[in-house]
Design an enzyme around this catalytic site. Structure first.
Site, PDB file in Angstrom:
ATOM      1  N   HIS A 132     -60.945  29.511 -66.960  1.00 13.95           N
ATOM      2  CA  HIS A 132     -61.802  30.388 -67.672  1.00 13.95           C
ATOM      3  C   HIS A 132     -62.043  30.105 -68.993  1.00 13.95           C
ATOM      4  O   HIS A 132     -61.494  29.435 -69.616  1.00 13.95           O
ATOM      5  CB  HIS A 132     -61.151  31.779 -67.221  1.00 13.95           C
ATOM      6  N   CYS A 146     -53.102  30.819 -67.468  1.00 16.91           N
ATOM      7  CA  CYS A 146     -54.451  30.128 -66.897  1.00 16.91           C
ATOM      8  C   CYS A 146     -54.812  29.098 -67.781  1.00 16.91           C
ATOM      9  O   CYS A 146     -53.953  28.784 -68.789  1.00 16.91           O
ATOM     10  CB  CYS A 146     -55.665  31.198 -67.057  1.00 16.91           C
TER      11      CYS A 146
END
Length: 423
Positions: A132, A146
């Site tokens: 992301h 992440c």
């Protein structure tokens, strides 16, 4: 299911053997050009906080190299909330929909398939591992697990990361332009093709490709149930066709992943699917399937490839059938027909044989040809359409549209119906 566009791209690269694997040290791997692996994939080097986009451009090329951030805690992800980034082979699932917290995720995010089947076998837990953006300042090792890029960098990648893209995440990832060679990648690619052949031929050894306990655990059904279901299909279906295409292999820490497109046919069902098999090596030295994932694949494209793969078999049948007809060899000619075949006038092989024998007694064929042959899917097998040109010893000649419906029998095909119309 997610659309597996990347399976159509997988060709040309593989990952060389892992250099290290230990819970305390993390996974270290090296990538280079290799015929059995992916043509396009992403790589994450956690140690240097680097995001790579790789593509084979003869040789392997880094298409993009960007600064990234991974989990706040060192090591491979083990459980929900440990703030570690997982290490292994993963795949992009989809672009995350909806409005995101811009500071944390920027305005774009792509979900990964963590935990994969091998992760689940190891008892790893967690979810929501994404690649992301980051609206605020990008700092090293600043995520909850992440992989983050700056908002500007991930925006520049929009449209370049399709669903199904392989993502290799390692503590240390190195690469080279050299073309490598990996016997395991080639072996597993061939194993997939053998698996498909044994499935198609309803062989008992089809079940030997699986590790029963692990496969049952990842599939959520006992291996006995899985086996009995397949055996039931084997018994009910007169024939099964399984075509696999775009078979590729990617190495993980202590497993390999093979990806491929599958086109499956019986009299009752046609399905097109993208598959991933996760393989681990057993104590006896054999690689066996411990889990699988199933995603969308382009049905029309796979049907075209299936028909193309069957074209040589159709050509061989037509050639032999026409030659036996021209030779008025009744035994060879009738060998191409099913016992219950019909040609519109005669029903059953016996009636067709008697008609042809009587006809050939007075009028033997002198010319037979098939032009403009087209092959299409038919419920019973295949529909073969062509322009038929015919002449016999009496001087009679005609030209018309011929349609044969052929069905699989053993390793070949037989004619189950025949229709002709004069043009």
């Amino acid at each position: 299911m997610k659309t597996l566009r990347t399976l159509l791209l997988l060709a040309g690269l593989a990952l060389t053997p892992a250099l290290a694997l230990a819970a305390g040290t993390g996974w270290v791997t090296h990538v280079n050009s290799q015929p059995s692996g992916p043509e396009f994939f992403l790589g994450i080097d956690k140690e240097t906080q680097t995001f790579f986009m790789f593509g084979k451009r003869s040789p392997l090329t880094v298409l993009r190299k960007l600064v990234c951030a991974t989990g706040q805690a060192e090591g491979d992800k083990q459980k929900e909330g440990d703030k570690r980034t997982p290490e292994g082979v993963y795949f992009v699932e989809e672009k995350v929909p909806g409005k995101l917290d811009f500071a944390l995720y920027g305005d774009r995010a792509f979900s990964l398939n963590f935990p994969n089947p091998v992760d689940r076998l190891k008892g790893k837990t967690g979810h929501g591992i994404w690649i992301h953006g980051r609206g605020k300042q990008l700092l090293a090792q600043d995520t909850r697990g992440c992989v983050a890029l700056s908002a500007q960098d991930i925006k520049s990648l929009d449209g370049q990361i399709p669903s199904g893209t392989p993502v290799v995440i390692a503590k240390k990832l190195t690469w080279s332009k050299d073309q490598g060679s990996d016997a395991t990648a080639q072996h597993l690619s061939e194993r997939v093709r053998q698996w498909a052949g044994d499935w198609q031929n309803k062989r008992e050894r089809f079940f030997d490709y699986f590790q029963p306990e692990k496969f049952a655990q990842t599939e959520g059904v006992s291996f006995t149930q899985f086996k009995n279901h397949k055996l039931g299909i084997f018994a009910r279906q007169p024939w099964i066709h399984v075509m696999v295409d775009n078979v590729r292999a990617i190495q993980g820490p202590d497993y390999w992943v093979t990806t491929f497109d599958q086109y499956y046919r019986t009299q009752d069902l046609i399905s097109a699917v993208g598959k991933r098999f996760y393989w681990q090596k057993e104590k006896d030295g054999a690689w066996r399937i411990v889990g699988g994932e199933y995603v969308d694949a382009p049905t029309a494209a796979l049907e075209t490839r299936y028909l193309r793969s069957k074209q040589p078999e159709v050509d061989s049948l037509l050639k032999g059938w026409l030659e036996s007809w021209l030779a008025a060899d009744i035994d060879k000619y009738m060998a191409y027909y099913d016992e219950d075949a019909n040609n519109g006038r005669q029903h059953g092989a016996k009636a067709i044989r008697e008609y042809k024998q009587a006809l050939w007694t007075s009028k033997t064929p002198v010319r037979i040809a098939a032009d403009k042959v087209e092959v299409a899917i038919h419920k019973q097998g295949l529909k073969v359409s062509f322009e038929q040109i015919y002449e016999d010893s009496s001087g009679h000649a005609d030209r018309g549209a011929k349609t044969l419906v052929i069905a699989p029998r053993g390793d070949g095909w037989v004619i189950v119906s025949e229709a002709w119309g004069k043009s």
